[in-house]
Design an enzyme around this catalytic site. Structure first.
Site, PDB file in Angstrom:
ATOM      1  N   GLU A   1     -43.928  47.122  54.463  1.00 30.82           N
ATOM      2  CA  GLU A   1     -43.234  45.832  54.449  1.00 30.82           C
ATOM      3  C   GLU A   1     -44.215  44.735  54.017  1.00 30.82           C
ATOM      4  OE1 GLU A   1     -41.945  44.091  58.243  1.00 30.82           O
ATOM      5  OE2 GLU A   1     -40.038  43.642  57.250  1.00 30.82           O
TER       6      GLU A   1
ATOM      7  N   CYS B   1     -36.569  40.261  57.652  1.00 25.99           N
ATOM      8  CA  CYS B   1     -36.737  41.702  57.889  1.00 25.99           C
ATOM      9  C   CYS B   1     -35.655  42.472  57.150  1.00 25.99           C
ATOM     10  CB  CYS B   1     -36.797  42.028  59.371  1.00 25.99           C
ATOM     11  SG  CYS B   1     -35.460  41.357  60.302  1.00 25.99           S
TER      12      CYS B   1
ATOM     13  N   GLY C   1     -40.497  41.280  65.478  1.00 23.11           N
ATOM     14  CA  GLY C   1     -41.743  41.061  64.751  1.00 23.11           C
ATOM     15  C   GLY C   1     -42.198  42.351  64.101  1.00 23.11           C
ATOM     16  N   SER C   2     -43.517  42.471  63.956  1.00 29.88           N
ATOM     17  CA  SER C   2     -44.035  43.623  63.218  1.00 29.88           C
ATOM     18  C   SER C   2     -43.935  44.905  64.045  1.00 29.88           C
ATOM     19  CB  SER C   2     -45.497  43.389  62.836  1.00 29.88           C
ATOM     20  OG  SER C   2     -46.305  43.484  63.989  1.00 29.88           O
TER      21      SER C   2
ATOM     22  N   GLN D   1     -50.181  34.930  55.716  1.00 26.46           N
ATOM     23  CA  GLN D   1     -49.105  35.706  55.090  1.00 26.46           C
ATOM     24  C   GLN D   1     -49.289  35.731  53.568  1.00 26.46           C
ATOM     25  OE1 GLN D   1     -47.541  37.670  57.834  1.00 26.46           O
ATOM     26  NE2 GLN D   1     -46.212  37.602  56.052  1.00 26.46           N
TER      27      GLN D   1
ATOM     28  N   GLU E   1     -36.964  44.734  67.464  1.00 26.49           N
ATOM     29  CA  GLU E   1     -36.441  44.572  66.101  1.00 26.49           C
ATOM     30  C   GLU E   1     -37.659  44.401  65.214  1.00 26.49           C
ATOM     31  OE1 GLU E   1     -33.537  45.014  65.152  1.00 26.49           O
ATOM     32  OE2 GLU E   1     -32.367  44.760  66.986  1.00 26.49           O
TER      33      GLU E   1
ATOM     34  N   GLY F   1     -44.813  45.491  67.944  1.00 26.75           N
ATOM     35  CA  GLY F   1     -43.697  46.020  68.734  1.00 26.75           C
ATOM     36  C   GLY F   1     -44.092  47.289  69.480  1.00 26.75           C
TER      37      GLY F   1
ATOM     38  N   LYS G   1     -41.003  32.712  74.528  1.00 21.72           N
ATOM     39  CA  LYS G   1     -42.178  32.346  73.728  1.00 21.72           C
ATOM     40  C   LYS G   1     -41.820  32.407  72.249  1.00 21.72           C
ATOM     41  CE  LYS G   1     -46.187  33.845  71.462  1.00 21.72           C
ATOM     42  NZ  LYS G   1     -45.789  32.998  70.356  1.00 21.72           N
TER      43      LYS G   1
HETATM   44  C1  UN1 Z   1     -34.254  38.696  60.079  1.00 21.20           C
HETATM   45  O1  UN1 Z   1     -34.470  38.853  58.890  1.00 21.20           O
HETATM   46  O2  UN1 Z   1     -35.166  38.745  60.897  1.00 21.20           O
HETATM   47  O3  UN1 Z   1     -28.877  39.306  58.036  1.00 21.20           O
HETATM   48  C2  UN1 Z   1     -32.908  38.361  60.591  1.00 21.20           C
HETATM   49  C3  UN1 Z   1     -29.662  38.410  57.810  1.00 21.20           C
HETATM   50  C4  UN1 Z   1     -29.770  37.252  58.774  1.00 21.20           C
HETATM   51  C5  UN1 Z   1     -30.680  37.564  59.896  1.00 21.20           C
HETATM   52  C6  UN1 Z   1     -31.937  38.215  59.479  1.00 21.20           C
HETATM   53  N1  UN1 Z   1     -28.482  36.868  59.247  1.00 21.20           N
HETATM   54  O4  UN1 Z   1     -30.387  38.445  56.850  1.00 21.20           O
END
Ligand code: UN1
Length: 494
Positions: A385, A284, A228-229, A331, A250, A233, A175
């Protein structure tokens, strides 16, 4: 009339059982509808899970090197379609073409890396404690895996999971984020062309609360990978915990770049500009805190300000653009809420802090790169964040103080220090609580063959990327072969 796209379940492209659709729009020009995608139901997820379970029976029997060959073929197709995919991705999520090309490249790298891992899926052997007995251990697939991915890396993150998961012998119900459904469908098309059998990969579009929740809850789905958040999560993890499923999370980050007085200032400047405002801060791994040593604080801010104001904001489809739009209205509202809060809590906004609305920009969700100084570690903008182009600058007095500030948040994904002092660099590597630490490089830019993930509230101990991802996508099977011809009792007949 906008083009209509479909789910792919059991080897057939089909509408949702609801018959309903949702719109995919361009964040740089919200009037532009890029396509209609199925608003799927629990029944669609159920059909996908059943198809994936059925396909697993034969997919798991295909030798891992042969499964790897499908990834290699997919990588080759991605190479030939790179420009086209980058253009699609920029249109649906906004980041500049140079970055979407990089996102596709990350998928290509993952494809080739995983293809070769198909020949290495190592287990290990150990001596038995008994005579005439052999001990072996193998990695085996888990079964049907659910995959819930975000919109900021619409090719990289799905491939980080799908390719190793497939090579390991699993099947998928996938998804993708509602904001980037088109890139996800292209990935499915590529894998079909590469020869993936029917039912091995199923894509079900729709809302997180319906499709994501159904994936998490479905009894045939034995593992779930979620990016995601932290809030979502944790819900995914609770459900998976209750149902004893594997879960890889993650989640958020509040990544810091430290700049020490002995650093190469120009290098540190380029690092923070890319780390904080690349992908419009929507990674992230984005640099959302800049921790400056007091001795260079004022000078660095002066240099930074000059450079930030020159960043070119605009539609990422136009070459030369450095900062694209925010993904959607929700956002941008969120960013505005944090900026207001930062001001209220006493931080000083020295640039940005408002929408970018000149000319065509008013048709999209643009926001100016924003910098707050006089930020104290306890303030909300130094802890939560924001997922946008907002940088909080915090002053530090020493290396120890910088590391303490870096570690003073709930998250622990990426981190960075700029210094020429080798001892300071090694201390930072040892003492920063994060899954990733860069020395003299920005907080973003992970490579496909290295473990990717974070500590504390960022993750739950698993890693994507590199070899580490196979620890998530496999189970262990221990095999004992007794060729003594008589009963040998472990721990007793020694
Ligand atoms: C993410 O920000 O969700 O290292 C992944 C990085 C990228 C991947 C980020 N290669 O910023």
């Amino acid at each position: 009339m906008a083009q209509k796209f479909q789910n792919y379940i059991a080897g057939v492209w089909a509408d949702s059982s609801s018959g309903q659709t949702f719109e995919n729009r361009n964040p740089a020009n919200w009037d532009e509808i890029l396509g209609l995608f199925p608003l799927s139901t629990i029944e669609d997820v159920d059909r996908a899970a059943i198809a994936a379970r059925e396909a697993f029976k034969s997919w798991k029997l295909i030798p891992a090197p042969a499964r790897g060959e499908i990834c290699r073929k997919a990588g080759e197709i991605m190479v030939s379609r790179k420009e086209e995919i980058a253009a699609i991705m920029t249109r649906e999520m906004g980041k500049p073409l140079s970055e979407t090309r990089g996102d596709v490249q990350e998928g290509i790298d993952t494809a080739f890396y995983c293809a070769s891992e198909g020949r290495r899926m190592f287990g290990y052997n150990t001596p038995s404690e008994l005579q005439n007995k052999m001990n072996l251990s193998f990695r085996i697939p888990i079964g049907v895996c659910g995959l819930i991915t975000p919109w900021n890396f619409p090719m990289a993150i799905p491939t980080w999971n799908i390719f190793p998961g497939l090579v390991a012998g699993n099947t998928f119900v996938f998804k993708p984020a509602e904001d980037t459904p088109h890139t996800a469908n292209v990935l499915v098309e590529i894998l079909i062309e590469a020869g993936l059998p029917k039912g091995v990969l199923n894509i079900v579009h729709g809302a997180g609360e319906v499709v994501g929740a159904a994936i998490t809850e479905h009894s045939l789905i034995r593992a779930v990978s979620f990016t995601g958040s932290t809030k979502t999560g944790q819900i995914v993890a609770q459900t998976c915990g209750k149902l004893t499923k594997h879960v890889c999370l993650e989640m958020g980050g509040k990544n810091a770049q430290i700049v020490m007085p002995d650093a190469d200032m120009e290098l540190a400047l380029n690092g923070v500009l890319w780390g904080a405002f690349g992908t419009t801060g929507q990674r992230c791994t984005a640099t959302s805190r800049l921790i400056l040593h007091q001795d260079i604080h004022d000078k660095f801010i002066e240099m930074l300000l000059e450079r930030v104001q020159k960043l070119k904001i605009g539609n990422g489809s136009n070459e030369g653009i450095e900062v694209g739009p925010i993904i959607n209205k929700g956002q941008r509202d969120n960013i505005e809420r944090y900026v207001a809060l930062g001001k209220k809590e006493g931080a000083v906004c020295i640039t940005g802090g408002e929408r970018a609305e000149d000319g065509d920009l008013k048709n999209g969700w643009f926001y100016k790169p924003t910098i707050f100084i006089n930020v104290l570690p306890k303030m909300t903008i130094a802890n939560e964040e924001i997922f946008g182009p907002v940088l909080s600058v915090i002053k530090c007095t020493s290396l120890e103080n910088a590391i303490e500030i870096t570690n003073g948040v709930i998250y622990g994904l990426s981190s960075s220090i700029y210094t020429k002092d080798i001892n300071a660099a090694f201390l930072a590597v040892r003492d920063i609580e994060a899954g990733i630490t860069y020395i003299n490089a920005p907080t973003i830019g992970a490579e496909a063959h290295m473990p990717f993930g974070g500590v504390k509230a960022t993750g739950n101990g698993h890693r994507e990327g590199g070899w580490a991802v196979f620890d998530f996508y496999t189970e262990w099977k221990s095999v004992y072969i007794d060729y003594s011809g008589h009963l040998q009792r472990a721990q007793i007949d020694i």
